[in-house]
Design an enzyme around this catalytic site. Sequence first.
Site, PDB file in Angstrom:
ATOM      1  N   ASP A  52      -0.003   5.042   0.861  1.00 31.67           N
ATOM      2  CA  ASP A  52      -0.198   6.011   1.943  1.00 31.67           C
ATOM      3  C   ASP A  52      -0.354   5.293   3.280  1.00 31.67           C
ATOM      4  OD1 ASP A  52      -0.235   7.759  -0.195  1.00 31.67           O
ATOM      5  OD2 ASP A  52      -2.407   7.928  -0.227  1.00 31.67           O
ATOM      6  N   ASP A  82       0.863  -1.165   0.000  1.00 30.97           N
ATOM      7  CA  ASP A  82       0.000   0.000   0.000  1.00 30.97           C
ATOM      8  C   ASP A  82       0.911   1.229   0.000  1.00 30.97           C
ATOM      9  OD1 ASP A  82      -2.425   1.572   0.401  1.00 30.97           O
ATOM     10  OD2 ASP A  82      -1.679   1.859   2.439  1.00 30.97           O
TER      11      ASP A  82
END
Length: 190
Positions: A11, A9
């Site tokens: 952020d 991922d």
Amino acid sequence: MSTPAVFLDRDGTLIEEAGYLDRVDRITLFPWTVDALRMLRRAGFALVVITNQSGIGRGLIDEAFVESTHRALDERLETGGARVDGYYHCPHHPQADLEAYRIQCDCRKPATGLFTKAIAALDIDPARSFGVGDRWQDLEPAIALSARGVLVKTGYGVSALARPSARVAAAHVADNLMDATTWILRQHGS
């Protein structure tokens, strides 16, 4: 032979969570990100960033901005000797403000669409792979495709831990990406 990968991922995992990132100068790498990615690459993992970017569908940013963000991120990583093999993003949201992006797609995590696209494009073996993120929806697609999921406590990770998922469980909970990397490398070596 297919390559193992770490699906990451963006952020809250690679960079500090900034809400809707709307300026490149707001990208803040965690201090361990470059070293962790270098270590994973050295161990033979393909590195794939998969990120939901509903800010596009909400009209806050556009796809060109997301691409420029990933180029800027690449520049910072390459300065430290790290590299990402592919970036995949979903611009959709079922309640998007912009009609063109207001769809129920197969690419928005927790759906597996972007993961299967990366697997095909990069010849990845999902059974030898890992998914790392700060939300359960980051782990669900990786786990659905036979990879192991690692939840990091950075970003929204602590909040996610307070609300366990009924659908998936992490194979490991890590303080941050470096901790996750150490665990992944131990699993990979055994």
